[in-house]
Design an enzyme around this catalytic site. Structure first.
Site, short mmCIF file in Angstrom:
data_model
loop_
_atom_site.label_atom_id
_atom_site.label_comp_id
_atom_site.label_asym_id
_atom_site.label_seq_id
_atom_site.Cartn_x
_atom_site.Cartn_y
_atom_site.Cartn_z
N ILE A 152 0.87 -1.17 0.00
CA ILE A 152 0.00 0.00 0.00
C ILE A 152 0.90 1.23 0.00
O ILE A 152 1.51 1.58 1.00
CB ILE A 152 -0.93 -0.01 1.23
CG1 ILE A 152 -1.74 -1.31 1.26
CG2 ILE A 152 -1.87 1.20 1.18
CD1 ILE A 152 -2.60 -1.46 2.51
N GLY A 153 1.00 1.84 -1.17
CA GLY A 153 1.93 2.94 -1.39
C GLY A 153 3.07 2.48 -2.27
O GLY A 153 3.99 1.82 -1.78
N ARG A 238 3.93 5.48 8.17
CA ARG A 238 3.70 6.37 9.31
C ARG A 238 2.74 5.70 10.28
O ARG A 238 1.79 5.03 9.89
CB ARG A 238 3.15 7.72 8.85
CG ARG A 238 4.21 8.66 8.28
CD ARG A 238 5.23 9.05 9.33
NE ARG A 238 6.27 9.96 8.84
CZ ARG A 238 7.45 9.57 8.41
NH1 ARG A 238 7.74 8.28 8.36
NH2 ARG A 238 8.35 10.45 8.02
N ASP A 262 7.74 -0.44 12.30
CA ASP A 262 8.83 0.50 12.56
C ASP A 262 8.28 1.85 13.00
O ASP A 262 9.02 2.67 13.52
CB ASP A 262 9.69 0.66 11.32
CG ASP A 262 10.89 1.58 11.57
OD1 ASP A 262 11.71 1.23 12.44
OD2 ASP A 262 10.99 2.63 10.91
N GLU A 267 4.41 7.64 19.39
CA GLU A 267 5.85 7.41 19.53
C GLU A 267 6.43 8.35 20.58
O GLU A 267 6.10 9.53 20.60
CB GLU A 267 6.56 7.65 18.18
CG GLU A 267 6.16 6.64 17.12
CD GLU A 267 6.91 6.81 15.80
OE1 GLU A 267 7.78 7.70 15.73
OE2 GLU A 267 6.63 6.06 14.87
N HIS A 286 11.39 3.23 14.83
CA HIS A 286 11.41 4.24 13.76
C HIS A 286 12.83 4.46 13.23
O HIS A 286 13.34 5.58 13.17
CB HIS A 286 10.83 5.56 14.26
CG HIS A 286 10.25 6.40 13.14
ND1 HIS A 286 9.17 7.23 13.32
CD2 HIS A 286 10.61 6.54 11.84
CE1 HIS A 286 8.89 7.84 12.18
NE2 HIS A 286 9.76 7.43 11.26
#
Length: 325
Positions: A152-153, A238, A262, A267, A286
């Protein structure tokens, strides 16, 4: 080609990697003046004279920037609040840092995919408990040569991830709002309105999309329930695109084989969050973009856009502000 003098404001706070950038920009871009204000008052005064800026502009700072025509975002996906309504309405052109760490993120994504496919989260937990429990059952691994992946992307990161997956023999499909042609290794790329049709067929679902008004909460309880039983979910895009409470529930019930993240909805992930200790989850903090040459690549985007701005040429990495990418 003629160039025009202009002023670029480096808006604090800025990471250490940018300390040498003003001098390097002066060397690389004829006619540029770089201002590096420190205090809030100095920032506002500098922006009043600035034609361009690097960094994040609050609505208040944007109000001081009466001459501003170009804003360079410091990341590919800036933090929440970067694209506030005043910035979206403002005529300033915004560019970002996309495609500066494609190779690093794609390699990290493949590490996460392979870890889930070979049950590494489970074995890491068993290693911590000094438990020897090999699994030789038919369902012990996801055979990538027989699997279907849905990315997706399919921008730079998604396209490179798909190319790497295809080398394992995986059938790769994509979903993207802008890309229509299939990148190398992909069978096809579908529009977003066909996502729900594609989800139940995928053994591995990988998210590389940015956080936008349309992608926030994209993978919620409904879509997680629509995934193929025993599928894996990987998110390197994200955090707000995946609802973590819904993901934990899908892992607890065994609906999903595993998840590797990730990026998180919040966060840093709180220490008491169940994903930290979940036997079906793999967490990295991340760091998918970590790797050599990142700072140099970001500087080159800034310098190239500064040269283009000075000569009146189209900028690279231009953002649709209403969509945040």
């Amino acid at each position: 080609m003629t160039t025009a003098a202009f002023t670029l404001v480096m808006v604090p706070p800025l990471p250490d990697e940018t300390h040498s950038w003003p001098d390097k920009l002066v060397e690389a871009v004829p006619g540029i003046e770089v201002l590096c204000p420190k205090s809030p008052e100095d920032v506002a005064a500098a922006l009043a004279d600035g034609d361009a800026a690097y960094g994040m502009l609050t609505p208040e700072l944007l109000g001081s920037a009466s001459r501003l025509r170009w804003l360079q975002a410091p990341q590919a996906g800036p933090p929440p609040g970067f694209y506030h309504p005043a910035l979206v309405r403002h005529p300033v052109e915004v560019t970002n840092m996309r495609d500066t760490y494609t190779d690093h993120v794609a390699a990290h994504t493949m590490a996460l995919v392979l870890a889930l496919a070979r049950q590494l989260p489970r074995y890491v937990h068993e290693q911590a408990a000094a438990t020897w429990a090999p699994d030789w059952s038919d369902g012990a691994v996801v055979a990538l040569s027989e699997a279907r992946a849905l990315i997706i992307g399919t921008g730079a990161v998604g396209a490179e991830t798909g190319r790497l997956l295809a080398a394992f023999g995986t059938r790769v499909e994509g979903v993207d709002a802008r890309v229509t042609g299939a990148p190398p290794g992909f069978d096809r790329v579908l529009p977003p309105d066909l996502l729900d049709d594609a989800l139940p067929e995928a053994d591995i679902v990988i998210l590389t999309v940015p956080h936008t008004p349309r992608t926030e909460g994209l993978m919620d309880a409904r879509r997680l329930a629509a995934m193929k039983h025993g599928a894996c979910l990987v998110n390197v895009g994200r955090g707000p695109t995946v609802r973590l409470d819904d993901l934990v529930a899908a892992l607890d019930t065994g609906r999903l084989r595993g998840a590797a993240l990730d990026v998180m909805e919040r966060e840093p992930l709180p220490p008491n969050h169940p994903l930290w200790r979940h036997p079906r989850a793999l967490i990295t903090p991340h760091v998918a973009g970590a790797g050599p040459h990142a700072a140099e690549r970001r500087f080159e985007v800034l310098a190239e856009n500064a040269r283009r701005f000075a000569s009146g040429r189209p900028l690279i990495n231009v953002v649709d502000k209403s969509q945040w990418f």
